[in-house]
Design an enzyme around this catalytic site. Structure first.
Site, PDB file in Angstrom:
ATOM      1  N   LYS A  71      -4.471  41.311 -51.515  1.00  0.00           N
ATOM      2  CA  LYS A  71      -4.664  40.031 -52.203  1.00  0.00           C
ATOM      3  C   LYS A  71      -3.476  39.072 -52.034  1.00  0.00           C
ATOM      4  O   LYS A  71      -3.439  38.036 -52.678  1.00  0.00           O
ATOM      5  CB  LYS A  71      -4.920  40.269 -53.696  1.00  0.00           C
ATOM      6  N   HIS A  88      -9.667  43.693 -41.592  1.00  0.00           N
ATOM      7  CA  HIS A  88     -10.332  42.490 -42.124  1.00  0.00           C
ATOM      8  C   HIS A  88     -11.857  42.670 -42.132  1.00  0.00           C
ATOM      9  O   HIS A  88     -12.442  43.043 -41.113  1.00  0.00           O
ATOM     10  CB  HIS A  88      -9.927  41.293 -41.239  1.00  0.00           C
ATOM     11  N   GLY A  97     -11.075  34.183 -43.117  1.00  0.00           N
ATOM     12  CA  GLY A  97     -10.799  33.718 -44.474  1.00  0.00           C
ATOM     13  C   GLY A  97     -11.710  34.328 -45.521  1.00  0.00           C
ATOM     14  O   GLY A  97     -12.042  35.505 -45.459  1.00  0.00           O
ATOM     15  N   GLN A 101     -18.917  37.501 -44.895  1.00  0.00           N
ATOM     16  CA  GLN A 101     -20.374  37.749 -44.762  1.00  0.00           C
ATOM     17  C   GLN A 101     -21.205  36.640 -45.391  1.00  0.00           C
ATOM     18  O   GLN A 101     -22.313  36.350 -44.944  1.00  0.00           O
ATOM     19  CB  GLN A 101     -20.755  39.131 -45.311  1.00  0.00           C
ATOM     20  N   ASP A 123      -6.018  35.832 -40.950  1.00  0.00           N
ATOM     21  CA  ASP A 123      -6.997  36.620 -40.175  1.00  0.00           C
ATOM     22  C   ASP A 123      -6.948  36.239 -38.696  1.00  0.00           C
ATOM     23  O   ASP A 123      -7.969  35.898 -38.079  1.00  0.00           O
ATOM     24  CB  ASP A 123      -8.424  36.434 -40.744  1.00  0.00           C
TER      25      ASP A 123
HETATM   26  O1  0FX Z   1     -11.616  43.667 -51.351  1.00  0.00           O
HETATM   27  P1  0FX Z   1     -12.299  42.368 -51.354  1.00  0.00           P
HETATM   28  O2  0FX Z   1     -13.309  42.209 -50.286  1.00  0.00           O
HETATM   29  O3  0FX Z   1     -11.303  41.116 -51.226  1.00  0.00           O
HETATM   30  C1  0FX Z   1      -9.950  41.261 -50.912  1.00  0.00           C
HETATM   31  C2  0FX Z   1      -9.132  40.119 -51.512  1.00  0.00           C
HETATM   32  O4  0FX Z   1      -9.511  39.909 -52.866  1.00  0.00           O
HETATM   33  C3  0FX Z   1      -9.309  38.845 -50.733  1.00  0.00           C
HETATM   34  O5  0FX Z   1      -8.347  37.921 -51.202  1.00  0.00           O
HETATM   35  C4  0FX Z   1      -9.095  39.126 -49.237  1.00  0.00           C
HETATM   36  N1  0FX Z   1      -9.306  37.908 -48.481  1.00  0.00           N
HETATM   37  C5  0FX Z   1     -10.058  40.208 -48.780  1.00  0.00           C
HETATM   38  C6  0FX Z   1      -9.886  40.528 -47.327  1.00  0.00           C
HETATM   39  O6  0FX Z   1      -9.816  41.374 -49.521  1.00  0.00           O
HETATM   40  O7  0FX Z   1     -12.860  42.299 -52.844  1.00  0.00           O
HETATM   41  P2  0FX Z   1     -13.385  41.118 -53.709  1.00  0.00           P
HETATM   42  O8  0FX Z   1     -13.802  41.729 -54.974  1.00  0.00           O
HETATM   43  O9  0FX Z   1     -12.434  39.980 -53.810  1.00  0.00           O
HETATM   44  O10 0FX Z   1     -14.693  40.639 -52.957  1.00  0.00           O
HETATM   45  C7  0FX Z   1     -15.713  41.530 -52.490  1.00  0.00           C
HETATM   46  C8  0FX Z   1     -17.001  40.808 -52.304  1.00  0.00           C
HETATM   47  O11 0FX Z   1     -17.527  40.475 -53.591  1.00  0.00           O
HETATM   48  C9  0FX Z   1     -16.910  39.468 -51.573  1.00  0.00           C
HETATM   49  O12 0FX Z   1     -17.021  39.626 -50.160  1.00  0.00           O
HETATM   50  C10 0FX Z   1     -18.081  38.701 -52.145  1.00  0.00           C
HETATM   51  C11 0FX Z   1     -18.264  39.305 -53.529  1.00  0.00           C
HETATM   52  N2  0FX Z   1     -17.822  38.389 -54.586  1.00  0.00           N
HETATM   53  C12 0FX Z   1     -16.557  38.481 -55.093  1.00  0.00           C
HETATM   54  C13 0FX Z   1     -16.142  37.627 -56.085  1.00  0.00           C
HETATM   55  C14 0FX Z   1     -14.735  37.693 -56.661  1.00  0.00           C
HETATM   56  C15 0FX Z   1     -18.714  37.458 -55.038  1.00  0.00           C
HETATM   57  O13 0FX Z   1     -19.859  37.388 -54.549  1.00  0.00           O
HETATM   58  N3  0FX Z   1     -18.311  36.597 -56.029  1.00  0.00           N
HETATM   59  C16 0FX Z   1     -17.055  36.634 -56.571  1.00  0.00           C
HETATM   60  O14 0FX Z   1     -16.748  35.812 -57.487  1.00  0.00           O
END
Ligand code: 0FX
Length: 241
Positions: A71, A88, A97, A101, A123
């Site tokens: 993060k 990534h 970024g 997906q 990235d």
């Molecule tokens: O682990 P990660 O995919 O994200 C992390 C970091 O938070 C991010 O800053 C970095 N660019 C990335 C490579 O690694 O977990 P996440 O919980 O932030 O997101 C996972 C998925 O959840 C995301 O692809 C889409 C979904 N999501 C997440 C959040 C916070 C949503 O649909 N809505 C949201 O508000």
């Protein structure tokens, strides 16, 4: 190794035990990852780190740094003077970024996993390993993300040894591709009820914003926000074919 994702952390810990790397590996998570702070406060082998505050004396203890969904941005001084590898959840250079997906469902650019050496851009940097995952017409953002997580662990299982030892060829990317930011995602979430487009485009927008556990897409009615998402069901006998 700096890890901010629960699934990846558990997977990588198991993997490191399975593969005999014969190296000392330290695990860190981001200092502002509140969920991890609570969960791992009594764990002395998984510690919070603020990359901005670390000094060269700290960096030089290590031969290589890994970002597993970290993060924090890696500081310039770190990526310029040390070998840093990013795992990534996207297919560079397309939709670099934020939440790759989501944007690949919308713009049909490839999606998958890229393991690359890091440079000062987000990235970006020479690609070491890269594999695509397929998006079905009925996949939501959640469905595609599950495929990506699975693919990441498969690729790490096959390649962690060579990544740690530096036994690989990294290839520079010629195309610039495109990058999306958090604000681009936030803008998508606010649905415009008078938006003109085909039904297919509207369905794609909803599936790009459908992710179990998160309220993303919404429209406004007066002062109320009304959240929405989409669900697909495949006819059962079709699933068996
Ligand atoms: O682990 P990660 O995919 O994200 C992390 C970091 O938070 C991010 O800053 C970095 N660019 C990335 C490579 O690694 O977990 P996440 O919980 O932030 O997101 C996972 C998925 O959840 C995301 O692809 C889409 C979904 N999501 C997440 C959040 C916070 C949503 O649909 N809505 C949201 O508000």
């Amino acid at each position: 190794m700096i890890v901010d994702n629960q699934y990846i952390y558990e997977g990588i810990r198991n993997l490191v035990e399975e593969i005999n790397l014969n190296e000392k590996i330290d695990f860190f998570y981001s200092y502002h990852n509140v969920a991890f702070r609570k969960r791992y406060c009594n764990d002395d082998i998984f510690c919070p780190v603020s990359l901005k505050k670390c000094t060269e004396d700290f960096w030089k203890q290590y031969d290589v740094f890994f970002s597993f969904h970290c993060k924090q941005l890696f500081p310039d001084a770190l990526v310029k003077n040390h070998r840093c590898i990013n795992i990534h959840p996207g297919f560079n250079p397309y939709n670099r970024g934020w939440f790759p997906q989501v944007f690949s469902i919308l713009n049909q650019q490839p999606i998958g996993v890229t393991i690359h050496e890091m440079d000062s851009e987000i990235d970006h940097g020479p690609i070491i390993y890269q594999e695509e995952v397929l998006i079905e017409s009925y996949d939501t953002s959640y469905d595609v993300y599950q495929k990506i997580l699975q693919k990441e662990m498969e690729m790490l299982r096959r390649n962690l040894y060579s990544l740690v030892k530096g036994e690989y060829n990294a290839v520079s990317v010629k195309a610039i591709g495109n990058i999306n930011y958090k604000e681009d995602f936030n803008r998508l979430c606010k649905l415009k009820l008078d938006q003109v487009g085909t039904l297919g485009e509207h369905i794609n927008l909803l599936r790009a914003l459908t992710f179990e556990g998160y309220k993303n897409a919404y429209f406004e009615e007066g002062s109320k926000k009304i959240y929405t998402s989409i669900k697909f069901e495949i006819e059962e006998n079709q699933m068996r074919n």
